[in-house]
Write a protein that holds these residues in place. Structure first.
Motif, PDB file in Angstrom:
ATOM      1  N   ILE A   1       0.853  -1.142   0.006  1.00 33.66           N
ATOM      2  CA  ILE A   1      -0.158  -0.042   0.075  1.00 33.66           C
ATOM      3  C   ILE A   1       0.803   1.249  -0.119  1.00 33.66           C
ATOM      4  CG2 ILE A   1      -1.651   1.378   1.303  1.00 33.66           C
ATOM      5  CD1 ILE A   1      -2.855  -1.306   2.495  1.00 33.66           C
ATOM      6  N   LEU A   2       1.965   1.341   0.756  1.00 31.35           N
ATOM      7  CA  LEU A   2       2.717   2.560   0.923  1.00 31.35           C
ATOM      8  C   LEU A   2       3.423   2.723  -0.390  1.00 31.35           C
ATOM      9  CD1 LEU A   2       4.057   1.818   4.404  1.00 31.35           C
ATOM     10  CD2 LEU A   2       2.284   3.459   3.963  1.00 31.35           C
ATOM     11  N   ASN A   3       3.916   1.630  -1.052  1.00 35.30           N
ATOM     12  CA  ASN A   3       4.547   1.823  -2.204  1.00 35.30           C
ATOM     13  C   ASN A   3       3.926   2.422  -3.374  1.00 35.30           C
ATOM     14  OD1 ASN A   3       6.170  -0.158  -4.737  1.00 35.30           O
ATOM     15  ND2 ASN A   3       7.062   1.359  -3.820  1.00 35.30           N
ATOM     16  N   LYS A   4       2.588   2.563  -3.397  1.00 37.43           N
ATOM     17  CA  LYS A   4       1.683   3.255  -4.079  1.00 37.43           C
ATOM     18  C   LYS A   4       1.881   4.794  -4.190  1.00 37.43           C
ATOM     19  CE  LYS A   4      -3.300   3.938  -5.002  1.00 37.43           C
ATOM     20  NZ  LYS A   4      -4.517   3.586  -4.546  1.00 37.43           N
ATOM     21  N   GLN A   5       2.599   5.352  -3.233  1.00 34.32           N
ATOM     22  CA  GLN A   5       2.755   6.823  -2.921  1.00 34.32           C
ATOM     23  C   GLN A   5       3.835   7.234  -3.882  1.00 34.32           C
ATOM     24  OE1 GLN A   5       2.809   7.590   1.717  1.00 34.32           O
ATOM     25  NE2 GLN A   5       3.945   5.681   1.119  1.00 34.32           N
ATOM     26  N   PRO A   6       3.594   8.099  -4.850  1.00 33.78           N
ATOM     27  CA  PRO A   6       4.462   8.627  -5.603  1.00 33.78           C
ATOM     28  C   PRO A   6       5.666   9.293  -4.839  1.00 33.78           C
ATOM     29  CG  PRO A   6       2.590   9.673  -6.221  1.00 33.78           C
ATOM     30  CD  PRO A   6       2.416   9.002  -5.078  1.00 33.78           C
ATOM     31  N   SER A   7       5.504   9.924  -3.583  1.00 34.18           N
ATOM     32  CA  SER A   7       6.816  10.341  -2.810  1.00 34.18           C
ATOM     33  C   SER A   7       7.618   9.165  -2.366  1.00 34.18           C
ATOM     34  CB  SER A   7       6.247  10.933  -1.542  1.00 34.18           C
ATOM     35  OG  SER A   7       5.489  10.020  -0.833  1.00 34.18           O
ATOM     36  N   ALA A   8       6.943   7.931  -2.258  1.00 35.81           N
ATOM     37  CA  ALA A   8       7.550   6.636  -1.987  1.00 35.81           C
ATOM     38  C   ALA A   8       8.974   6.504  -3.349  1.00 35.81           C
ATOM     39  CB  ALA A   8       6.944   5.364  -1.563  1.00 35.81           C
ATOM     40  N   GLN A   9       8.175   6.355  -4.180  1.00 35.12           N
ATOM     41  CA  GLN A   9       8.983   6.030  -5.689  1.00 35.12           C
ATOM     42  C   GLN A   9       9.879   7.040  -5.829  1.00 35.12           C
ATOM     43  OE1 GLN A   9       5.530   5.716  -8.429  1.00 35.12           O
ATOM     44  NE2 GLN A   9       4.464   4.721  -6.920  1.00 35.12           N
ATOM     45  N   ILE A  10       9.560   8.330  -5.729  1.00 29.07           N
ATOM     46  CA  ILE A  10      10.441   9.427  -6.115  1.00 29.07           C
ATOM     47  C   ILE A  10      11.621   9.653  -5.047  1.00 29.07           C
ATOM     48  CG2 ILE A  10      10.700  11.843  -6.693  1.00 29.07           C
ATOM     49  CD1 ILE A  10       7.816  11.370  -7.990  1.00 29.07           C
ATOM     50  N   ASN A  11      11.211   9.939  -3.807  1.00 21.13           N
ATOM     51  CA  ASN A  11      12.008  10.545  -2.979  1.00 21.13           C
ATOM     52  C   ASN A  11      12.727   9.317  -1.729  1.00 21.13           C
ATOM     53  OD1 ASN A  11      11.631  12.936  -3.488  1.00 21.13           O
ATOM     54  ND2 ASN A  11       9.554  13.011  -2.553  1.00 21.13           N
ATOM     55  N   GLY A  12      12.083   7.997  -1.870  1.00 20.01           N
ATOM     56  CA  GLY A  12      12.536   6.841  -1.131  1.00 20.01           C
ATOM     57  C   GLY A  12      12.630   6.977   0.350  1.00 20.01           C
ATOM     58  N   TYR A  13      13.038   6.027   1.032  1.00 26.48           N
ATOM     59  CA  TYR A  13      12.885   5.768   2.561  1.00 26.48           C
ATOM     60  C   TYR A  13      14.061   5.721   3.398  1.00 26.48           C
ATOM     61  CZ  TYR A  13       7.956   4.232   2.475  1.00 26.48           C
ATOM     62  OH  TYR A  13       6.634   4.293   2.350  1.00 26.48           O
ATOM     63  N   ILE A  14      13.981   6.076   4.557  1.00 28.63           N
ATOM     64  CA  ILE A  14      14.921   5.910   5.795  1.00 28.63           C
ATOM     65  C   ILE A  14      14.041   4.718   6.652  1.00 28.63           C
ATOM     66  CG2 ILE A  14      16.010   6.441   7.827  1.00 28.63           C
ATOM     67  CD1 ILE A  14      16.277   9.183   6.406  1.00 28.63           C
ATOM     68  N   ILE A  15      14.820   3.526   6.669  1.00 28.25           N
ATOM     69  CA  ILE A  15      14.167   2.315   7.558  1.00 28.25           C
ATOM     70  C   ILE A  15      14.868   2.350   9.044  1.00 28.25           C
ATOM     71  CG2 ILE A  15      13.654   0.018   7.698  1.00 28.25           C
ATOM     72  CD1 ILE A  15      12.581   1.398   5.078  1.00 28.25           C
ATOM     73  N   ILE A  16      14.183   2.201   9.872  1.00 30.65           N
ATOM     74  CA  ILE A  16      14.525   1.711  11.304  1.00 30.65           C
ATOM     75  C   ILE A  16      13.903   0.540  11.711  1.00 30.65           C
ATOM     76  CG2 ILE A  16      14.160   2.529  13.672  1.00 30.65           C
ATOM     77  CD1 ILE A  16      13.732   5.502  12.712  1.00 30.65           C
ATOM     78  N   LEU A  17      14.762  -0.347  11.807  1.00 31.80           N
ATOM     79  CA  LEU A  17      14.448  -1.722  12.378  1.00 31.80           C
ATOM     80  C   LEU A  17      14.978  -1.840  13.807  1.00 31.80           C
ATOM     81  CD1 LEU A  17      16.138  -4.038   9.761  1.00 31.80           C
ATOM     82  CD2 LEU A  17      13.800  -3.055   9.617  1.00 31.80           C
ATOM     83  N   ASP A  18      13.857  -1.811  14.717  1.00 30.76           N
ATOM     84  CA  ASP A  18      13.688  -1.699  16.263  1.00 30.76           C
ATOM     85  C   ASP A  18      13.942  -2.872  16.639  1.00 30.76           C
ATOM     86  OD1 ASP A  18      13.552  -0.902  18.922  1.00 30.76           O
ATOM     87  OD2 ASP A  18      11.728   0.044  18.762  1.00 30.76           O
ATOM     88  N   PHE A  19      15.034  -3.277  17.483  1.00 30.87           N
ATOM     89  CA  PHE A  19      15.422  -4.450  17.996  1.00 30.87           C
ATOM     90  C   PHE A  19      14.876  -4.393  19.634  1.00 30.87           C
ATOM     91  CE2 PHE A  19      17.621  -4.769  14.132  1.00 30.87           C
ATOM     92  CZ  PHE A  19      17.601  -6.056  13.896  1.00 30.87           C
ATOM     93  N   SER A  20      14.118  -3.551  20.196  1.00 27.96           N
ATOM     94  CA  SER A  20      13.822  -3.357  21.559  1.00 27.96           C
ATOM     95  C   SER A  20      12.879  -4.662  21.755  1.00 27.96           C
ATOM     96  CB  SER A  20      12.775  -2.385  21.881  1.00 27.96           C
ATOM     97  OG  SER A  20      13.713  -0.798  21.545  1.00 27.96           O
ATOM     98  N   ASN A  21      12.841  -5.263  22.785  1.00 29.42           N
ATOM     99  CA  ASN A  21      12.115  -6.366  23.254  1.00 29.42           C
ATOM    100  C   ASN A  21      12.431  -7.617  22.532  1.00 29.42           C
ATOM    101  OD1 ASN A  21      10.460  -4.547  25.002  1.00 29.42           O
ATOM    102  ND2 ASN A  21       9.252  -4.141  23.315  1.00 29.42           N
ATOM    103  N   ILE A  22      13.310  -7.709  21.572  1.00 31.83           N
ATOM    104  CA  ILE A  22      13.960  -8.985  21.012  1.00 31.83           C
ATOM    105  C   ILE A  22      14.530 -10.070  21.744  1.00 31.83           C
ATOM    106  CG2 ILE A  22      16.146  -8.584  20.049  1.00 31.83           C
ATOM    107  CD1 ILE A  22      15.297  -9.546  17.368  1.00 31.83           C
ATOM    108  N   LYS A  23      13.782 -11.124  21.580  1.00 32.09           N
ATOM    109  CA  LYS A  23      14.188 -12.394  22.376  1.00 32.09           C
ATOM    110  C   LYS A  23      14.850 -13.554  21.237  1.00 32.09           C
ATOM    111  CE  LYS A  23      10.882 -11.348  25.985  1.00 32.09           C
ATOM    112  NZ  LYS A  23      10.322 -10.063  25.350  1.00 32.09           N
TER     113      LYS A  23
END
Length: 280
Positions: A124-146
């Motif tokens: 759904i998010l990839n449908k956004q023109p801003s996603a296609q043109i400007n791209g993403y910063i990704i945060i993978l949060d490992f809090s609470n990981i076991k």
């Protein structure tokens, strides 16, 4: 602009000619994302499109039965705020996407369950023109990981997981932040790096629990939820409620992807022909 329109029309004609080996959505909105991310290089766009459907066909456990309104597991996981796009862009117009790797009970949900939800909202998010043109910063949060979470990343699943995120979606990834990164994830990170390309490997940043605020060197706290030392309020409050509403409004758009895919026995012939063209 006329040249881009010609490329789009040529792309659509080519897609139609590949049936039944390649069965793809061919709307302007959908095809444009592959042209945009490849700077309207038609052959590269064709190749990316094939991989988009190939990886999905190879991994039905993540790409079918994902109805965000009817599937009870998808409904439950959405309430966990397992993953979310933040409402504000960076000064460079990059979107911010957070995935909380340890934010689920392994006795109730599997790795496949949460991954299925993550790919559903990403469609759904990839449908956004801003996603296609400007791209993403990704945060993978490992809090609470076991250990129970880490144990689900088998080598085969890790390879498939990395391939889908890196090679399937036509978006540019500018930074990938491993937040509250624990040493127990080191073996999996080693696998991640083995499967990632060099460019994306160079965009990975590790932030241990002792260096929580180091994330602010890259992302303004005004853009972040309070769980990350930011000013936006809790990720589990109105931020997630708004995100849930947003994604559910496009639920039918995402579900239609179920009808498309590739013939895995024959699609390699199309890829070989494209690679030959690219090398000429």
């Amino acid at each position: 602009m006329a040249e881009n329109a010609d490329q789009l029309n040529n792309f659509r004609t080519w897609v139609q000619e590949q049936q039944p080996i390649l069965n793809s959505l061919n709307t302007d909105e959908f095809l444009l994302r592959f042209l945009r991310v490849t700077n309207f290089n038609l052959n590269h766009a064709k190749e990316w499109l094939i991989y988009f459907w190939k990886h999905r066909t190879e991994n039905p456990q993540w790409f079918f039965n994902r109805d965000l309104l009817k599937n009870p597991i998808m409904l439950e996981i959405s309430e966990l705020a397992y993953c979310i796009q933040l409402p504000k862009e960076t000064k460079d117009n990059h979107l911010i996407f957070i995935m909380r790797i340890g934010q689920y009970d392994t006795t109730k949900y599997t790795f496949n369950d949460v991954t299925k939800y993550a790919f559903a909202v990403t469609d759904i998010l990839n449908k956004q023109p801003s996603a296609q043109i400007n791209g993403y910063i990704i945060i993978l949060d490992f809090s609470n990981i076991k250990f129970q979470h880490v144990n689900q990343f088998t080598p085969d699943y890790t390879r498939r997981y990395v391939n889908c995120w890196e090679k399937m979606y036509p978006v540019k990834l500018h930074q990938v932040h491993f937040y509250n990164y624990p040493s127990l994830f080191d073996p999996i990170l080693h696998l991640f790096r083995m499967f990632l390309n060099t460019k994306l490997n160079d965009k990975i940043y590790l932030h241990s629990k002792a260096l929580e605020k180091s994330l602010h060197q890259y992302i303004d706290p005004d853009l972040l939820p309070q769980e990350y030392g930011g000013q936006l309020g809790s990720i589990e409050g109105n931020l997630n409620k708004t995100f849930i509403q947003y994604t559910r409004e496009d639920n039918n758009y995402m579900i239609q992807f179920d009808q498309y895919g590739v013939d895995l026995d024959r699609v390699s012939n199309i890829l070989k022909a494209l690679k030959k063209e690219n090398n000429n």
